[in-house]
Design a protein around this motif. Structure first.
Motif, PDB file in Angstrom:
ATOM      1  N   GLN A  53       0.856  -1.189   0.000  1.00  0.00           N
ATOM      2  CA  GLN A  53       0.000   0.000   0.000  1.00  0.00           C
ATOM      3  C   GLN A  53       0.890   1.237   0.000  1.00  0.00           C
ATOM      4  O   GLN A  53       1.350   1.687   1.033  1.00  0.00           O
ATOM      5  CB  GLN A  53      -0.909   0.016   1.236  1.00  0.00           C
ATOM      6  CG  GLN A  53      -1.695  -1.264   1.430  1.00  0.00           C
ATOM      7  CD  GLN A  53      -2.546  -1.600   0.220  1.00  0.00           C
ATOM      8  OE1 GLN A  53      -3.311  -0.774  -0.241  1.00  0.00           O
ATOM      9  NE2 GLN A  53      -2.401  -2.818  -0.311  1.00  0.00           N
ATOM     10  N   TRP A 100      -9.714   3.059   7.250  1.00  0.00           N
ATOM     11  CA  TRP A 100     -11.127   2.739   7.062  1.00  0.00           C
ATOM     12  C   TRP A 100     -11.662   3.453   5.820  1.00  0.00           C
ATOM     13  O   TRP A 100     -12.455   2.910   5.059  1.00  0.00           O
ATOM     14  CB  TRP A 100     -11.893   3.157   8.322  1.00  0.00           C
ATOM     15  CG  TRP A 100     -13.350   2.877   8.253  1.00  0.00           C
ATOM     16  CD1 TRP A 100     -13.956   1.652   8.300  1.00  0.00           C
ATOM     17  CD2 TRP A 100     -14.397   3.842   8.112  1.00  0.00           C
ATOM     18  NE1 TRP A 100     -15.303   1.798   8.202  1.00  0.00           N
ATOM     19  CE2 TRP A 100     -15.610   3.125   8.089  1.00  0.00           C
ATOM     20  CE3 TRP A 100     -14.422   5.244   8.013  1.00  0.00           C
ATOM     21  CZ2 TRP A 100     -16.842   3.763   7.967  1.00  0.00           C
ATOM     22  CZ3 TRP A 100     -15.640   5.870   7.884  1.00  0.00           C
ATOM     23  CH2 TRP A 100     -16.830   5.129   7.862  1.00  0.00           C
ATOM     24  N   CYS A 102      -9.679   4.728   3.256  1.00  0.00           N
ATOM     25  CA  CYS A 102      -8.885   4.581   2.026  1.00  0.00           C
ATOM     26  C   CYS A 102      -8.656   3.157   1.559  1.00  0.00           C
ATOM     27  O   CYS A 102      -8.282   2.946   0.409  1.00  0.00           O
ATOM     28  CB  CYS A 102      -7.534   5.251   2.192  1.00  0.00           C
ATOM     29  SG  CYS A 102      -7.663   7.023   2.366  1.00  0.00           S
ATOM     30  N   ARG A 104     -10.507   0.894   0.770  1.00  0.00           N
ATOM     31  CA  ARG A 104     -11.342   0.388  -0.303  1.00  0.00           C
ATOM     32  C   ARG A 104     -10.750   0.758  -1.661  1.00  0.00           C
ATOM     33  O   ARG A 104     -11.194   0.273  -2.685  1.00  0.00           O
ATOM     34  CB  ARG A 104     -12.771   0.898  -0.158  1.00  0.00           C
ATOM     35  CG  ARG A 104     -12.886   2.388  -0.274  1.00  0.00           C
ATOM     36  CD  ARG A 104     -14.247   2.859   0.199  1.00  0.00           C
ATOM     37  NE  ARG A 104     -14.306   2.931   1.649  1.00  0.00           N
ATOM     38  CZ  ARG A 104     -15.441   2.975   2.327  1.00  0.00           C
ATOM     39  NH1 ARG A 104     -16.575   2.904   1.715  1.00  0.00           N
ATOM     40  NH2 ARG A 104     -15.421   3.068   3.647  1.00  0.00           N
ATOM     41  N   LEU A 105      -9.760   1.634  -1.612  1.00  0.00           N
ATOM     42  CA  LEU A 105      -9.110   2.050  -2.855  1.00  0.00           C
ATOM     43  C   LEU A 105      -7.829   1.248  -3.057  1.00  0.00           C
ATOM     44  O   LEU A 105      -7.181   0.856  -2.110  1.00  0.00           O
ATOM     45  CB  LEU A 105      -8.758   3.540  -2.787  1.00  0.00           C
ATOM     46  CG  LEU A 105      -9.926   4.457  -2.477  1.00  0.00           C
ATOM     47  CD1 LEU A 105      -9.443   5.834  -2.101  1.00  0.00           C
ATOM     48  CD2 LEU A 105     -10.861   4.515  -3.670  1.00  0.00           C
ATOM     49  N   ARG A 106      -7.484   1.067  -4.325  1.00  0.00           N
ATOM     50  CA  ARG A 106      -6.306   0.260  -4.586  1.00  0.00           C
ATOM     51  C   ARG A 106      -5.257   1.013  -5.375  1.00  0.00           C
ATOM     52  O   ARG A 106      -5.555   1.948  -6.102  1.00  0.00           O
ATOM     53  CB  ARG A 106      -6.691  -0.962  -5.399  1.00  0.00           C
ATOM     54  CG  ARG A 106      -7.455  -1.970  -4.595  1.00  0.00           C
ATOM     55  CD  ARG A 106      -7.390  -3.271  -5.326  1.00  0.00           C
ATOM     56  NE  ARG A 106      -8.330  -4.212  -4.772  1.00  0.00           N
ATOM     57  CZ  ARG A 106      -8.464  -5.431  -5.257  1.00  0.00           C
ATOM     58  NH1 ARG A 106      -7.745  -5.803  -6.304  1.00  0.00           N
ATOM     59  NH2 ARG A 106      -9.317  -6.267  -4.709  1.00  0.00           N
ATOM     60  N   GLN A 184      -3.872  -9.197  -4.020  1.00  0.00           N
ATOM     61  CA  GLN A 184      -4.898  -9.014  -3.007  1.00  0.00           C
ATOM     62  C   GLN A 184      -6.081  -9.964  -3.213  1.00  0.00           C
ATOM     63  O   GLN A 184      -6.599 -10.531  -2.263  1.00  0.00           O
ATOM     64  CB  GLN A 184      -5.373  -7.564  -3.037  1.00  0.00           C
ATOM     65  CG  GLN A 184      -6.384  -7.259  -1.955  1.00  0.00           C
ATOM     66  CD  GLN A 184      -6.701  -5.787  -1.911  1.00  0.00           C
ATOM     67  OE1 GLN A 184      -5.860  -4.942  -2.248  1.00  0.00           O
ATOM     68  NE2 GLN A 184      -7.903  -5.442  -1.489  1.00  0.00           N
ATOM     69  N   GLU A 188      -7.480 -12.815  -0.716  1.00  0.00           N
ATOM     70  CA  GLU A 188      -8.861 -12.882  -0.234  1.00  0.00           C
ATOM     71  C   GLU A 188      -9.429 -14.297  -0.415  1.00  0.00           C
ATOM     72  O   GLU A 188     -10.104 -14.815   0.468  1.00  0.00           O
ATOM     73  CB  GLU A 188      -9.737 -11.875  -0.996  1.00  0.00           C
ATOM     74  CG  GLU A 188      -9.509 -10.424  -0.601  1.00  0.00           C
ATOM     75  CD  GLU A 188     -10.329 -10.005   0.614  1.00  0.00           C
ATOM     76  OE1 GLU A 188     -11.053 -10.848   1.158  1.00  0.00           O
ATOM     77  OE2 GLU A 188     -10.226  -8.829   1.017  1.00  0.00           O
ATOM     78  N   SER A 193      -8.323 -11.675   5.251  1.00  0.00           N
ATOM     79  CA  SER A 193      -9.098 -10.443   5.154  1.00  0.00           C
ATOM     80  C   SER A 193      -8.153  -9.299   4.829  1.00  0.00           C
ATOM     81  O   SER A 193      -7.393  -8.848   5.680  1.00  0.00           O
ATOM     82  CB  SER A 193      -9.819 -10.169   6.475  1.00  0.00           C
ATOM     83  OG  SER A 193     -10.176  -8.812   6.520  1.00  0.00           O
ATOM     84  N   PHE A 195      -8.667  -6.192   4.229  1.00  0.00           N
ATOM     85  CA  PHE A 195      -8.931  -4.961   4.958  1.00  0.00           C
ATOM     86  C   PHE A 195      -8.305  -5.030   6.349  1.00  0.00           C
ATOM     87  O   PHE A 195      -7.636  -4.121   6.807  1.00  0.00           O
ATOM     88  CB  PHE A 195     -10.435  -4.729   5.059  1.00  0.00           C
ATOM     89  CG  PHE A 195     -10.784  -3.452   5.760  1.00  0.00           C
ATOM     90  CD1 PHE A 195     -10.693  -2.240   5.101  1.00  0.00           C
ATOM     91  CD2 PHE A 195     -11.192  -3.458   7.090  1.00  0.00           C
ATOM     92  CE1 PHE A 195     -11.000  -1.055   5.747  1.00  0.00           C
ATOM     93  CE2 PHE A 195     -11.499  -2.286   7.738  1.00  0.00           C
ATOM     94  CZ  PHE A 195     -11.405  -1.072   7.069  1.00  0.00           C
ATOM     95  N   SER A 199      -5.104  -2.862   7.521  1.00  0.00           N
ATOM     96  CA  SER A 199      -5.277  -1.956   8.656  1.00  0.00           C
ATOM     97  C   SER A 199      -4.208  -2.223   9.716  1.00  0.00           C
ATOM     98  O   SER A 199      -3.638  -1.291  10.286  1.00  0.00           O
ATOM     99  CB  SER A 199      -6.658  -2.125   9.277  1.00  0.00           C
ATOM    100  OG  SER A 199      -7.637  -1.759   8.340  1.00  0.00           O
TER     101      SER A 199
ATOM    102  N   ILE B 279     -14.019   8.071  -3.378  1.00  0.00           N
ATOM    103  CA  ILE B 279     -14.653   7.001  -2.615  1.00  0.00           C
ATOM    104  C   ILE B 279     -16.040   6.645  -3.144  1.00  0.00           C
ATOM    105  O   ILE B 279     -16.379   5.479  -3.287  1.00  0.00           O
ATOM    106  CB  ILE B 279     -14.727   7.408  -1.125  1.00  0.00           C
ATOM    107  CG1 ILE B 279     -13.310   7.451  -0.550  1.00  0.00           C
ATOM    108  CG2 ILE B 279     -15.569   6.419  -0.332  1.00  0.00           C
ATOM    109  CD1 ILE B 279     -13.194   8.207   0.733  1.00  0.00           C
TER     110      ILE B 279
END
Lengths: 326, 291, 418
Positions: A53, A100, A102, A104-106, A184, A188, A193, A195, A199, B279
């Motif tokens: 990331q 939380w 960011c 979701r963005l890749r 990724q 999965e 997980s 996420f 995190s 987003i």
């Protein structure tokens, strides 16, 4: 534990002895800065180099840590040293929230989001004057006249950070991190997980970066938003440190930190005044050329490709490094 | 009401300039899927070319376009060919290596310019720099108005280039699916070189048109790089029409933010909008318009 | 196998699996060896007195740093030509702070612990000056500030830090009398760059305005480097103040003025708070829009200070461009440094500090004497002036007795901006 072999101990011993041998506060100062960058570079490397990331916003955590320490003094009237305790956790919290938002963005989208958030932090810190004193900045008085306490604190932080990264990579977390970096979606499908582990990686990374920020406040005794939330001087510098040394290698950021800080200082002072002044103007140019050279010819940095040069199997080892733990 | 209208007009006009900056970026990001963090710096180089032409040969910036754009095309193409493309063949841990390379390129461009021109502020003052016309008390800056027009022209030209010509179709094909494009016999490497060159030339156009109303020093690129990717993401990667929309939206949002929130926070307003789009509308505005 | 000369690297060369470790070791040892070598380099000569000067020589503020360095060099040459410091040559060691506080700090550390300077000078940006001052105080090293002007610098009770220039709160002093005697405005708008200098200055001017019974109808900061200031100026136009006071660096200053002209913002007068508004680049860039704009300033070449006009002429002759108050500050700082070192009993920090505190002399920048007032200590008090751009030339217009040209007021903007 067998890899913490005596070369490591020799390095640590040398670093412990350094300020006792070299009396000059100036060189101690440069070493303190280098050690601080070891922390930031290694922390960035855990998130980007091992978890994939790429963050362009580590100044967020650095600045948060620094301001935690600074605001403790101006708002709560406590010592800035509390920042060393609080800076990490607060930065970690910020990291959690940012993750939380960011994660979701890749790929490049994640990178862009971190730049944007970094800029927001900087601008708000400048404008929220009742809280941060804006560009007046925060000034404290250093606790110690001597460099030694700061030196050993920075050294301890650097060792702790590199060691923490090392431990994480030996654990199954490290394995998950690398799996996410490599692919990724596949990660999965085998039940990791992404996420959660992204995190986790970000939390560790932001924690140490925040500690470095709090240390900066204590040591430099002056911060303002442009300094600690700087896109160029903190976020991008963190990336450069890791790239030059070697992304995805344990020791890369450490080597990169020493190279970058020294290079900057050597050029800024025009080789300690031995060369004409105009040389000092070239320091950013040298950074840039070095970055281009390293990315072009040593894609894995000086440490990462050292093995390539000597024909070692280091790369394989590097991969197994993280998985050999369990 | 006057305040609102004037703010809106100011935002629209600056939006035109933003759009120009964004078009080049959207082209590069659409085809290569990388963030070009040297975009603003390429624009800065073009501005210095325009500046030199103006100072030495008294060439009007609008004519300088004809020199600056080809120059930047060549520079961009060379960068892509010799610095960015080779990275595709290198086995590295991070796929973002190309992005990081553009960071290095940006630093080197800035410092080379600083070496030549020093850090001094420079400006190009033309007769029309501050020329304005007024409609009902609302002022319109002529130079910005022209820039807006040229932005629209370039967008339309680019739009037809991509839609109608063979080369343009190859560019779009590469953007959509590189592997498939390769199978269809498209020389993808050449297409990337062309795209980066074109993108740089468009950045040059933006810089050249900005120069009469702004000023110049080596560090000017950074903030515009940020603007460029914000616009690109707002409009949708690879969408030329989206870039115009994104530019205007950004310009208006900044202006309104500056007037009604705070001038110091106008960039933060832009960043928040950017984050929200990233987003909640990851495809950008183009997903709404379906263009 | 490599670097045989390095002690510890040879001992671990053959360890397998430690390639990266080996690399790190080699590197560290090299760095260490390097550091030891350099830290023991002897001073070049005992015949010079070294003073460290920290200025922004690269980066966005390099233009100002250059004016100051040139002026320092000019002054030092003069001192040395006249016999130096009691027979010893004055040697100025310039360090670049690149416009960043942490670099300024490194530079100060280097000058103190490595170059063993007897005192420090320079300090351009307020943040950098502040950082240097902290180091100087902690190391007990006398530091003469000549430009950094945020008020807090001399309000910390730091007895090693002396300031030659007035703090930013004193900049509008001349403006104050001009306003009460001539303009008598009822309202004002304050626009400022959100730097330490701008914030500090705007706060102080708001207090001044309050004291004079001028209503502050608008006070807003902006980040430097903006393209479009119109949203800000639209608000100014709507608020319609009598006076617009701006604290800006040079390029923002010109954009603020050109765009005010475009929007036809017409207060009774525009006043700049020094910094960008007095530079030749301002008028070059803003053109007609700069005309009739007032600015506070700290110095003007026709002021009756000894050597002021000679300094100005010599500078123009030698560097082929005009100098302004920043240069005069630097030149004066060098005069004070030379005077202090001549009077000092020895070059120990304590003696230099004592001598500096006893300074009472005339410089090109005006009389220098360090006093304590309000919360400030070691602060030089100087009158300030008001200048106005009249048809492309900067003229001193207030106070009247030193004016180089009568002020233009009231101003018909439609005519000026035609």
């Amino acid at each position: 534990m067998k890899r913490i072999s005596w070369p490591t101990i020799v390095v640590i011993a040398l670093l412990v002895l350094f300020p006792l041998v070299v009396q000059s506060d100036y060189y101690r100062h440069i070493f303190i800065l280098s050690l601080m960058w070891v922390v930031i570079g290694s922390a960035w490397n855990l998130l980007a180099g091992y978890t994939g990331q790429v963050s362009f916003g580590h100044a967020i955590f650095f600045g948060t840590g620094a301001y935690t320490a600074g605001l403790g003094v101006t708002k709560l009237g406590i010592s800035a040293w509390w920042g060393m305790l609080l800076g990490g956790p607060v930065a970690l919290l910020v990291g959690l929230i940012i993750g939380w938002i960011c994660f979701r963005l890749r790929g490049p989208y994640f990178a862009l989001a971190t730049i944007a958030i970094g800029e927001i932090f900087r601008l708000v810190a400048i404008d929220w004057r009742s809280m941060t004193d804006g560009m007046d900045g925060i000034l404290i008085i250093q606790s110690f006249r001597s460099k030694l306490p700061y030196y050993y604190l920075a050294l301890a932080l650097a060792i702790a950070c590199v060691f923490a990264v090392y431990l994480v990579l030996r654990s199954k977390w490290g394995y998950y991190f690398v799996a996410i970096r490599e692919d990724q979606d596949v990660a999965e499908t085998i039940g990791i997980s992404s996420f959660r582990y992204k995190s986790l990686s970000l939390m560790i990374s932001s924690y140490f970066t925040g500690m470095a920020g709090a240390f900066y406040m204590n040591y430099m005794a002056f911060i303002d938003p442009h300094v600690v939330f700087s896109l160029h001087d903190i976020s991008i510098m963190a990336i450069l440190v890791a790239i030059i040394g070697g992304v995805g290698t344990l020791w890369g950021p450490a080597v990169g930190a020493f190279i970058m800080v020294w290079l900057q200082e050597i050029f800024r002072s025009a080789f300690f005044g031995l060369l004409p002044q105009w040389v000092s103007e070239a320091h950013v140019l040298v950074f840039g050329l070095l970055v281009i050279f390293v990315i072009r010819y040593l894609a894995n940095g000086i440490v990462g490709d050292w093995s390539k040069i000597t024909g070692d199997w280091f790369k394989k080892k590097q991969l197994s490094y993280s998985s050999s733990g369990n | 009401m006057d305040v609102f209208l004037q703010t809106l007009v100011a935002g629209l006009l600056i939006g035109g300039i933003y759009a120009l900056i964004g078009i080049g970026m959207t082209l590069i990001m659409g085809v290569m899927k990388i963030i070009n963090l040297a975009h603003g710096q390429l624009m800065m180089v073009a501005m210095y070319i325009t500046y030199v032409l103006f100072e030495q040969f008294h060439l009007d910036p609008y004519f300088a376009l004809l020199v600056a754009m080809p120059c930047l095309f060549v520079i961009g193409a060379l960068l892509q060919k010799y610095l960015l493309n080779p990275l595709l063949k290198v086995d590295s841990i991070l796929p973002e290596n190309q992005v990081l390379m553009t960071v290095g390129i940006a630093m080197v461009l800035t410092e080379i310019i600083r070496f030549i021109f020093r850090s001094d502020y420079r400006s190009v003052k033309t007769g029309y720099s501050t020329a304005t016309f007024y409609i009902g008390g609302i002022s319109f800056n002529i130079a910005m108005f022209i820039a807006f027009g040229i932005a629209v022209l370039l967008t339309v030209a680019l739009f037809f280039f991509l839609l109608k010509t063979d080369v343009g179709k190859s560019v779009r094909a590469t953007a959509q699916n590189k592997e498939a494009a390769l199978l269809m016999g498209i020389n993808a490497e050449w297409i990337t070189v062309l795209t980066y060159g074109l993108g740089s030339a468009l950045a040059a156009a933006a810089g050249t048109l900005l120069l009469p109303i702004y000023y110049l020093f080596p560090d000017i690129g950074g903030p515009f790089t940020l603007k460029a990717f914000v616009i690109t993401m707002l409009g949708g990667m690879g969408s030329t029409i989206g870039a115009i929309l994104g530019g205007v939206v950004l310009g208006v949002a900044e202006s309104l933010g500056a007037t009604y929130i705070s001038m110091a926070l106008k960039d933060a307003v832009a960043m928040v909008i950017f984050l929200l789009v990233l987003i909640f509308l990851p495809g950008g505005l183009k997903t709404l318009t379906k263009i | 196998m490599e670097q045989n000369g390095v002690r510890s690297s040879t001992t671990i060369t053959y360890r397998t699996g430690g390639a990266n470790m080996r690399k790190l070791l080699v590197l560290l040892t090299l760095v260490l060896a390097f550091a030891v070598v350099f830290s023991t380099t002897p001073a070049w000569s005992e015949e010079t007195v070294k003073v460290g000067i920290i200025l922004p020589l690269t980066g966005a503020q390099a233009a100002f740093g250059e004016i100051e360095r040139n002026s320092f060099v000019m002054a030092a040459e003069k001192v040395n030509a006249a016999g130096g410091i009691n027979g010893k040559q004055l040697e100025l060691l310039f360090e670049d702070d690149t416009g960043k506080p942490e670099v300024a700090r490194s530079a100060a550390e280097k000058l103190i612990s490595k170059d063993k300077v007897v005192m420090l000078g320079g300090g351009y940006g307020s943040s950098e000056t502040f950082a240097i001052a902290g180091v100087a105080q902690q190391n007990g090293m006398p530091f003469l500030v000549n430009t950094g002007s945020a008020d807090k610098i001399t309000e910390q009770g730091w007895d090693y830090v002396f300031r030659l220039n007035p703090p930013v709160s004193a900049y509008p002093a001349a403006l104050e009398s001009f306003l009460t005697e001539v303009v008598k405005p009822e309202s004002c708008a304050i626009l400022y760059e959100d730097s330490a200098f701008g914030t500090s200055g705007s706060k102080n001017f708001a207090e001044t305005a309050e004291r004079l019974g001028i209503k502050v109808v608008m006070m807003e900061g902006y980040s430097k480097g903006g393209v479009d200031f119109k949203p800000l100026l639209v608000k100014v136009k709507q608020a319609n103040p009598d006076l617009v006071y701006m604290i800006s660096y040079v390029m923002d200053a010109s954009l603020l003025m050109t765009q005010s002209m475009e929007l036809r913002v017409m207060p009774k007068l525009f006043v700049g708070g020094a910094a960008g508004f007095t530079l030749p680049e301002f008028v070059k860039n803003a053109g007609n829009a700069a005309n009739m704009v007032y600015s506070a300033t700290l110095w003007y070449e026709t002021l009756p200070y000894p050597g002021a006009s000679e300094y100005y002429e010599e500078y123009v002759k030698r560097f082929n461009k005009p100098t302004e108050y920043h240069g005069a500050e630097a030149y004066a700082a060098c005069q004070v440094i030379a005077d202090t070192l001549k009077r000092a009993k020895s070059f120990s920090a304590e003696d230099v500090k004592t001598a500096l505190a006893e300074t009472d002399m005339e410089t090109v920048f005006g009389p220098v004497k360090f006093v304590s007032y309000d919360k400030k200590i070691n602060q030089n008090k100087l009158p300030t002036y008001l200048v106005q751009w009249i048809d492309g030339k900067l003229e001193l217009v207030w106070p009247k007795d030193v004016a180089s040209k009568p002020y233009v007021y009231p101003i018909d903007w439609e005519k000026v901006w035609q």
